[in-house]
Structures are given as C-alpha cells and as structure tokens.
Design a protein around this motif. Sequence first.
Motif, PDB file in Angstrom:
ATOM      1  N   TRP A 213      15.511  72.260 -24.905  1.00  9.11           N
ATOM      2  CA  TRP A 213      15.867  71.296 -25.949  1.00  9.11           C
ATOM      3  C   TRP A 213      15.899  71.925 -27.338  1.00  9.11           C
ATOM      4  O   TRP A 213      16.424  71.329 -28.277  1.00  9.11           O
ATOM      5  N   THR A 214      15.343  73.143 -27.469  1.00  5.21           N
ATOM      6  CA  THR A 214      15.357  73.827 -28.768  1.00  5.21           C
ATOM      7  C   THR A 214      16.539  74.785 -28.900  1.00  5.21           C
ATOM      8  O   THR A 214      16.733  75.376 -29.961  1.00  5.21           O
ATOM      9  N   LEU A 215      17.321  74.952 -27.833  1.00  2.00           N
ATOM     10  CA  LEU A 215      18.420  75.911 -27.851  1.00  2.00           C
ATOM     11  C   LEU A 215      19.663  75.317 -28.514  1.00  2.00           C
ATOM     12  O   LEU A 215      19.838  74.093 -28.545  1.00  2.00           O
ATOM     13  N   SER A 216      20.514  76.214 -28.987  1.00  2.48           N
ATOM     14  CA  SER A 216      21.798  75.797 -29.571  1.00  2.48           C
ATOM     15  C   SER A 216      22.897  76.648 -28.946  1.00  2.48           C
ATOM     16  O   SER A 216      23.445  77.563 -29.593  1.00  2.48           O
ATOM     17  N   PRO A 217      23.233  76.387 -27.690  1.00  3.07           N
ATOM     18  CA  PRO A 217      24.243  77.207 -27.008  1.00  3.07           C
ATOM     19  C   PRO A 217      25.626  77.032 -27.619  1.00  3.07           C
ATOM     20  O   PRO A 217      25.986  75.943 -28.084  1.00  3.07           O
ATOM     21  N   SER A 218      26.373  78.117 -27.614  1.00  4.08           N
ATOM     22  CA  SER A 218      27.739  78.072 -28.130  1.00  4.08           C
ATOM     23  C   SER A 218      28.653  77.397 -27.127  1.00  4.08           C
ATOM     24  O   SER A 218      28.323  77.240 -25.940  1.00  4.08           O
ATOM     25  N   ALA A 219      29.832  77.021 -27.591  1.00  4.95           N
ATOM     26  CA  ALA A 219      30.817  76.380 -26.717  1.00  4.95           C
ATOM     27  C   ALA A 219      31.244  77.334 -25.605  1.00  4.95           C
ATOM     28  O   ALA A 219      31.426  76.919 -24.458  1.00  4.95           O
ATOM     29  N   SER A 220      31.378  78.635 -25.938  1.00  4.85           N
ATOM     30  CA  SER A 220      31.810  79.598 -24.924  1.00  4.85           C
ATOM     31  C   SER A 220      30.749  79.763 -23.838  1.00  4.85           C
ATOM     32  O   SER A 220      31.072  79.901 -22.652  1.00  4.85           O
ATOM     33  N   SER A 221      29.464  79.730 -24.215  1.00  5.81           N
ATOM     34  CA  SER A 221      28.399  79.851 -23.231  1.00  5.81           C
ATOM     35  C   SER A 221      28.348  78.625 -22.326  1.00  5.81           C
ATOM     36  O   SER A 221      28.130  78.741 -21.116  1.00  5.81           O
ATOM     37  N   ILE A 222      28.533  77.442 -22.890  1.00 10.59           N
ATOM     38  CA  ILE A 222      28.534  76.220 -22.087  1.00 10.59           C
ATOM     39  C   ILE A 222      29.706  76.218 -21.121  1.00 10.59           C
ATOM     40  O   ILE A 222      29.561  75.863 -19.944  1.00 10.59           O
ATOM     41  N   MET A 223      30.879  76.650 -21.593  1.00 14.90           N
ATOM     42  CA  MET A 223      32.047  76.723 -20.709  1.00 14.90           C
ATOM     43  C   MET A 223      31.833  77.760 -19.622  1.00 14.90           C
ATOM     44  O   MET A 223      32.239  77.564 -18.471  1.00 14.90           O
ATOM     45  N   ALA A 224      31.178  78.877 -19.970  1.00  8.76           N
ATOM     46  CA  ALA A 224      30.893  79.911 -18.974  1.00  8.76           C
ATOM     47  C   ALA A 224      29.940  79.377 -17.917  1.00  8.76           C
ATOM     48  O   ALA A 224      30.102  79.647 -16.718  1.00  8.76           O
ATOM     49  N   LEU A 225      28.925  78.615 -18.331  1.00 10.54           N
ATOM     50  CA  LEU A 225      27.987  78.008 -17.386  1.00 10.54           C
ATOM     51  C   LEU A 225      28.717  77.054 -16.443  1.00 10.54           C
ATOM     52  O   LEU A 225      28.485  77.067 -15.224  1.00 10.54           O
ATOM     53  N   ALA A 226      29.605  76.240 -16.999  1.00 15.19           N
ATOM     54  CA  ALA A 226      30.362  75.299 -16.166  1.00 15.19           C
ATOM     55  C   ALA A 226      31.239  76.049 -15.169  1.00 15.19           C
ATOM     56  O   ALA A 226      31.307  75.693 -13.985  1.00 15.19           O
ATOM     57  N   GLY A 227      31.910  77.098 -15.640  1.00 15.83           N
ATOM     58  CA  GLY A 227      32.751  77.890 -14.743  1.00 15.83           C
ATOM     59  C   GLY A 227      31.935  78.585 -13.674  1.00 15.83           C
ATOM     60  O   GLY A 227      32.339  78.646 -12.504  1.00 15.83           O
ATOM     61  N   LEU A 228      30.768  79.099 -14.063  1.00 14.30           N
ATOM     62  CA  LEU A 228      29.885  79.787 -13.123  1.00 14.30           C
ATOM     63  C   LEU A 228      29.413  78.839 -12.021  1.00 14.30           C
ATOM     64  O   LEU A 228      29.411  79.193 -10.835  1.00 14.30           O
ATOM     65  N   ALA A 229      29.030  77.628 -12.407  1.00 13.50           N
ATOM     66  CA  ALA A 229      28.482  76.674 -11.441  1.00 13.50           C
ATOM     67  C   ALA A 229      29.565  76.059 -10.564  1.00 13.50           C
ATOM     68  O   ALA A 229      29.431  76.004  -9.337  1.00 13.50           O
ATOM     69  N   VAL A 230      30.644  75.586 -11.197  1.00 12.89           N
ATOM     70  CA  VAL A 230      31.673  74.850 -10.453  1.00 12.89           C
ATOM     71  C   VAL A 230      32.574  75.797  -9.660  1.00 12.89           C
ATOM     72  O   VAL A 230      32.789  75.606  -8.462  1.00 12.89           O
ATOM     73  N   PHE A 231      33.096  76.814 -10.331  1.00  9.48           N
ATOM     74  CA  PHE A 231      34.088  77.683  -9.681  1.00  9.48           C
ATOM     75  C   PHE A 231      33.437  78.788  -8.849  1.00  9.48           C
ATOM     76  O   PHE A 231      33.752  78.961  -7.669  1.00  9.48           O
ATOM     77  N   SER A 232      32.516  79.557  -9.473  1.00  8.68           N
ATOM     78  CA  SER A 232      31.962  80.727  -8.797  1.00  8.68           C
ATOM     79  C   SER A 232      30.836  80.400  -7.828  1.00  8.68           C
ATOM     80  O   SER A 232      30.352  81.285  -7.129  1.00  8.68           O
ATOM     81  N   THR A 233      30.405  79.143  -7.807  1.00  2.00           N
ATOM     82  CA  THR A 233      29.350  78.770  -6.867  1.00  2.00           C
ATOM     83  C   THR A 233      29.827  77.656  -5.932  1.00  2.00           C
ATOM     84  O   THR A 233      29.987  77.877  -4.734  1.00  2.00           O
ATOM     85  N   SER A 234      30.107  76.463  -6.462  1.00  3.51           N
ATOM     86  CA  SER A 234      30.464  75.334  -5.599  1.00  3.51           C
ATOM     87  C   SER A 234      31.779  75.557  -4.859  1.00  3.51           C
ATOM     88  O   SER A 234      31.835  75.507  -3.619  1.00  3.51           O
ATOM     89  N   ILE A 235      32.858  75.790  -5.603  1.00  2.00           N
ATOM     90  CA  ILE A 235      34.171  75.967  -4.973  1.00  2.00           C
ATOM     91  C   ILE A 235      34.179  77.228  -4.118  1.00  2.00           C
ATOM     92  O   ILE A 235      34.765  77.253  -3.028  1.00  2.00           O
TER      93      ILE A 235
END
Length: 307
Positions: A213-235
């Motif tokens: 809750w104290t972090l301030s992630p950048s937009a690119s890091s959040i998009m990378a996390l989403a891509g990592l989870a959805v594409f490189s893991t789930s799909i």
Amino acid sequence: MAPDSSKTPRYAVELALLAALATLWGASYTFIKLGIETIPPVTLIAGRTIIAGAVLLVILRLRGITLPRDAASWRNFAIQACLNSVIPFTLIAWAEKSVDAGLAVILNSMTPVFTFLITLVWSRHEPTTFRKMAGVLIGLSGTCVIVGAQAFTHIGQELVSQLAVVLATVCYAGAAIFGRNFKDLDPMAPAAGSLVAGAAMLIPVSLIVDRPWTLSPSASSIMALAGLAVFSTSIAFAIYFRLIRTLGSVGTTAQAYLRAPIGVAIGAYFLGERLSSSAWIGLACILVGVALMTIPRREKAPVPKLA
C-alpha cells in the motif's frame, strides 16, 4: 502413402500454438524486468500468482471442473507451488534486478538438463542414453561458460544473481518430476491449485516485507505485471495443456529450445539488451544440449521382406 491433407491445417494450428507458447514464456523475462522497476520482486510475484490463479479458476469453472478439497491434494499443491512458482518466480524476479532478461532465459532453458539429472539420481523412471548424456554435458558446459565467465571476472551481485537463476531452474526440474503425483487430475487442476497455494504463501510475505500500500508502481510496471500474469502464465498454461493432449509431451517439449532465442530477441528489441560473447557461446551449447535431450530420434523404416 500420401499425408492426409485434412490433418494438415490442424497440425499447422498446433505448430502455431507451439510457437505462441515459446513466445509467451520467452516474453515473461522481459515482463519481469519491466515489472521490478517499481514493484519489489515478492509483491510482483504475489500479484502474478493471484491474477493467474484467478484466471485459471475461471477457466476451470467454465469447463465444469472443480479442484479437490482433501488435505493431501492441497499439501501436494503447496509443494508444487514452492517448486514451480513461489521459489523460482521470486528468485528470477530478484535476479533480474542485476541480470539481463536475455541471460535469465538462457540459464532457465537448462530445465530439461536438471530434470534428467534429478531423475538419474533420484527416481530413475526414464532410460539413460548416450544421446541424453551428451546433451547433459553440452548443456552444463554452456552454463559453466556463462557463470564461469562472471566468476573469473569478479565476484559480485551479478554472479550471485546468475546462480539464483540456476537454482530456480533446478526448482523447475523438481516441479516437473513432482508433477507426476497429479496424473489422476485434469492437467489444468494442479496448475490452478498450485498457483492458489502459492498466492496464499506470498501474500503475507508481501504485506510484511514490501507493504504494497506504500508503493507507487509506474504504469509500465503495472502493464508488465498484467501481461506476465495473464499472457505468460494463464494463457500459456492453457496452451501448454492443450498441446500436451494434441502434440504429446515429447512434441510439446520443443518449446524448450524455441524459448531461449525468442526470449533473447524480445529482450534485445524491447530492452536494448546485448549478449556478451560468453553468453552467445553458452546459448549455443545449451540449445544443442536441450535439443539432443528432447528431440526424439527418427525411427528407421523397416526393410520390406522379399516374398
């Protein structure tokens, strides 16, 4: 006999999915590199397991499959999670703070080699052949070239990080062998169950260590996390389990030697990474070693007997 033309389009689809799987898993190292710029490794991997596990649970629900509820199954899910996600995911994410994504994917391509070595020493459920032993020796030589070059130069953070990736690779090998305990389940069930178990382990650690809750992630890091989870893991898991059914386990292992050059290329294009000469030599050795171990030998056609 001429090949069945009706099967050709279907086979082409499976090959395309195989290339897609290698690309998705090769891209994961670049996603991690972008993610850890503003998200700590433990929190990044906790987010990866939460999102990926949730997506796989939805897929299982749509397929009408439920996860087992007995304690023994979830104990195995927890062990699989440690070997296949919690420990290796976190080690790789931490290592990429000082190691290039391309180098991480090269070292991580040694999974078939370590799987064979653990099998040889522990379970011995696969035959030992000269071809496989040659592949092991060549693959290990490639790893020694990469890690050894750093060791002879200087001992520092990069060497420790490279060894962390190698340890993660050993964990993946152990996961491949331990995964035989789930042969009575739908293949996607242990993937979902282990990710859920992994998330349960990582969330408390993330809350205590990183205080997300104290972090301030950048937009690119959040998009990378989403891509990592959805594409490189789930799909990627969904494609993997389909290919196991259509191409078989041997055919699907072809992604092992496709993933490394694709991962290196993705890192070079999006991150501007360049491999050292020792890394190129190591890559070549590892690709040859993994190919020797995974590409099946072509059986000779029987000689027709004369009437």
